[in-house]
Design a protein around this motif. Sequence first.
Motif, PDB file in Angstrom:
ATOM      1  N   PHE A   1      15.703  39.776  19.213  1.00  0.00           N
ATOM      2  CA  PHE A   1      14.975  38.877  20.099  1.00  0.00           C
ATOM      3  C   PHE A   1      15.956  37.896  20.731  1.00  0.00           C
ATOM      4  N   LEU A   2      15.852  37.728  22.030  1.00  0.00           N
ATOM      5  CA  LEU A   2      16.768  36.814  22.730  1.00  0.00           C
ATOM      6  C   LEU A   2      15.979  35.888  23.641  1.00  0.00           C
ATOM      7  N   GLU A   3      16.376  34.631  23.646  1.00  0.00           N
ATOM      8  CA  GLU A   3      15.734  33.626  24.499  1.00  0.00           C
ATOM      9  C   GLU A   3      16.857  33.005  25.326  1.00  0.00           C
ATOM     10  N   VAL A   4      16.760  33.126  26.639  1.00  0.00           N
ATOM     11  CA  VAL A   4      17.907  32.734  27.466  1.00  0.00           C
ATOM     12  C   VAL A   4      17.496  31.786  28.587  1.00  0.00           C
TER      13      VAL A   4
ATOM     14  N   LYS B   1      22.160  28.576  28.130  1.00  0.00           N
ATOM     15  CA  LYS B   1      22.031  28.788  26.685  1.00  0.00           C
ATOM     16  C   LYS B   1      21.410  30.131  26.357  1.00  0.00           C
ATOM     17  N   MET B   2      21.917  30.726  25.301  1.00  0.00           N
ATOM     18  CA  MET B   2      21.345  31.997  24.831  1.00  0.00           C
ATOM     19  C   MET B   2      21.112  31.863  23.328  1.00  0.00           C
ATOM     20  N   ARG B   3      19.908  32.215  22.896  1.00  0.00           N
ATOM     21  CA  ARG B   3      19.621  32.188  21.459  1.00  0.00           C
ATOM     22  C   ARG B   3      19.268  33.609  21.047  1.00  0.00           C
ATOM     23  N   LEU B   4      19.954  34.108  20.021  1.00  0.00           N
ATOM     24  CA  LEU B   4      19.735  35.489  19.583  1.00  0.00           C
ATOM     25  C   LEU B   4      19.274  35.514  18.138  1.00  0.00           C
ATOM     26  N   PHE B   5      18.314  36.365  17.879  1.00  0.00           N
ATOM     27  CA  PHE B   5      17.862  36.537  16.500  1.00  0.00           C
ATOM     28  C   PHE B   5      18.170  37.980  16.110  1.00  0.00           C
ATOM     29  N   GLN B   6      18.895  38.140  15.021  1.00  0.00           N
ATOM     30  CA  GLN B   6      19.190  39.483  14.536  1.00  0.00           C
ATOM     31  C   GLN B   6      18.903  39.502  13.033  1.00  0.00           C
ATOM     32  N   PRO B   7      18.824  40.685  12.398  1.00  0.00           N
ATOM     33  CA  PRO B   7      18.308  40.733  11.034  1.00  0.00           C
ATOM     34  C   PRO B   7      18.952  39.722  10.074  1.00  0.00           C
ATOM     35  N   ASP B   8      20.251  39.480  10.202  1.00  0.00           N
ATOM     36  CA  ASP B   8      20.898  38.610   9.219  1.00  0.00           C
ATOM     37  C   ASP B   8      21.271  37.234   9.773  1.00  0.00           C
TER      38      ASP B   8
ATOM     39  N   GLN C   1      26.744  28.429  17.490  1.00  0.00           N
ATOM     40  CA  GLN C   1      26.393  28.158  16.096  1.00  0.00           C
ATOM     41  C   GLN C   1      25.758  29.416  15.511  1.00  0.00           C
ATOM     42  N   ILE C   2      26.192  29.743  14.291  1.00  0.00           N
ATOM     43  CA  ILE C   2      25.591  30.901  13.620  1.00  0.00           C
ATOM     44  C   ILE C   2      24.906  30.410  12.359  1.00  0.00           C
ATOM     45  N   ILE C   3      23.625  30.695  12.250  1.00  0.00           N
ATOM     46  CA  ILE C   3      22.912  30.369  11.011  1.00  0.00           C
ATOM     47  C   ILE C   3      22.620  31.704  10.358  1.00  0.00           C
ATOM     48  N   SER C   4      23.335  31.965   9.254  1.00  0.00           N
ATOM     49  CA  SER C   4      23.163  33.295   8.665  1.00  0.00           C
ATOM     50  C   SER C   4      22.405  33.231   7.349  1.00  0.00           C
TER      51      SER C   4
ATOM     52  N   TYR D   1      20.730  33.906  13.025  1.00  0.00           N
ATOM     53  CA  TYR D   1      20.273  33.317  14.285  1.00  0.00           C
ATOM     54  C   TYR D   1      21.544  32.749  14.932  1.00  0.00           C
ATOM     55  N   ILE D   2      21.778  33.128  16.177  1.00  0.00           N
ATOM     56  CA  ILE D   2      23.009  32.692  16.851  1.00  0.00           C
ATOM     57  C   ILE D   2      22.631  31.965  18.133  1.00  0.00           C
ATOM     58  N   SER D   3      23.177  30.770  18.320  1.00  0.00           N
ATOM     59  CA  SER D   3      22.936  30.115  19.608  1.00  0.00           C
ATOM     60  C   SER D   3      24.277  29.900  20.302  1.00  0.00           C
ATOM     61  N   ILE D   4      24.277  30.188  21.594  1.00  0.00           N
ATOM     62  CA  ILE D   4      25.520  30.087  22.370  1.00  0.00           C
ATOM     63  C   ILE D   4      25.281  29.128  23.523  1.00  0.00           C
ATOM     64  N   ASP D   5      26.208  28.210  23.715  1.00  0.00           N
ATOM     65  CA  ASP D   5      26.144  27.317  24.863  1.00  0.00           C
ATOM     66  C   ASP D   5      27.326  27.685  25.775  1.00  0.00           C
ATOM     67  N   PHE D   6      27.021  28.399  26.855  1.00  0.00           N
ATOM     68  CA  PHE D   6      28.093  28.882  27.737  1.00  0.00           C
ATOM     69  C   PHE D   6      28.737  27.735  28.502  1.00  0.00           C
TER      70      PHE D   6
END
Length: 332
Positions: free
Chosen positions: A137-140, A219-226, A239-242, A228-233
């Motif tokens: 899931f990605l929120e951009v 900004k891009m926020r990505l959710f993957q199984p392990d 930031q990676i919350i694992s 949550y990653i947010s990127i500020d271009f």
Amino acid sequence: MKIGVIGVGHLGKIHLKCIRQIPEYHLAGIFDVDLQEARKVSDDFGVSAFETLEELTASAEVFCVVTPTTTHYAIAEQLIRAGKHVFIEKPVTRTTAEAKKLQALAEKYDVKVQVGHVERFNPALRALEDKIVNPGFLEVHRLANYNPRSTDVSVIHDLMIHDIDILLHFIKSPVKEVRANGLSILSRKDDICSARIEFENGAVANLTASRISVKNMRKMRLFQPDAYISIDFLEKNAQIISIDEEKKDENAMRLELEDHEKYISIENIEGPQGNAIREELEAFYKSIKENSPVLVPLVDGIRALALVEQIEEAIGSQRDVEEFLHMKSDKV
Ligand code: NAD
């Protein structure tokens, strides 16, 4: 390696500055249809301004095309037919049909073409290259102040395409469904767009792009199984919350679930600072010199443009539905 720059407006000047910092390139000259501006840039940068594209073409072996998108095809075609390597700003062309023709020509004339999807070289994204795996899931959000430059194309071609390229770089699955809304407010093309892209593998991306915003955001926020990653271009950080089964570092927080526990750790990433445009131009030099594949090839430009076209089509059919409903309510 002799290099020429075509189009010395806002971004063309930035290309010139970056080229001057790359010792492997020798700046052979510039060409711009605005001859007055070209002369001014020639004085400022101490570089020859050519009066025709043909003259400049004969003077270099590599070119940057930094003109409005609607002119990319005609210029790149001429350069490729002359056997030159071409770096083309994004969006590579106005349509996928044009970009496909360039691809066939590049193969025929055996030249390299790189597309200016510069966010691939953003330090924050580069630091995450092997950490983004199978996002579901990605929120951009990519929001920018209004600027009359680049209004020859919609906000989807102009801004959203950066995120579309990244999306397609990480999600290796065909697009299943596209829903989108768009509005033109200040220009004749869509200035704001919201799109929902669903992929065959189940991944979903919600993209918002606006060029009429009062503040800038990328900004891009990505959710993957392990994770949550947010990127500020814009800020070039991430930031990676694992979520892990075991406590990997002493600051990890314990999370009690029904019958087991997990650990959450937070990692702040500052990408190696650098200039993304200089790096993409250095990468292009390297691939020409070593005859290795370019990092952002034409196929990637075509792939991004194809999804831009699907989004515009979805906006079109949404508008048809709205018009139809409007007509019906008029009758009631
Ligand atoms: P700009 O309007 O500031 O500059 C374009 C220049 O091209 C002008 O000087 C104009 O006179 C010249 N020009 C127009 N037609 C020409 C032709 N046929 N031959 C030679 N020169 C011509 O625009 P810009 O903001 O510099 O954008 C240029 C391109 O760069 C666009 O394709 C845009 O999408 C792209 N761009 C990419 C990024 C990015 O993040 N990678 C950012 C901004 C712009």
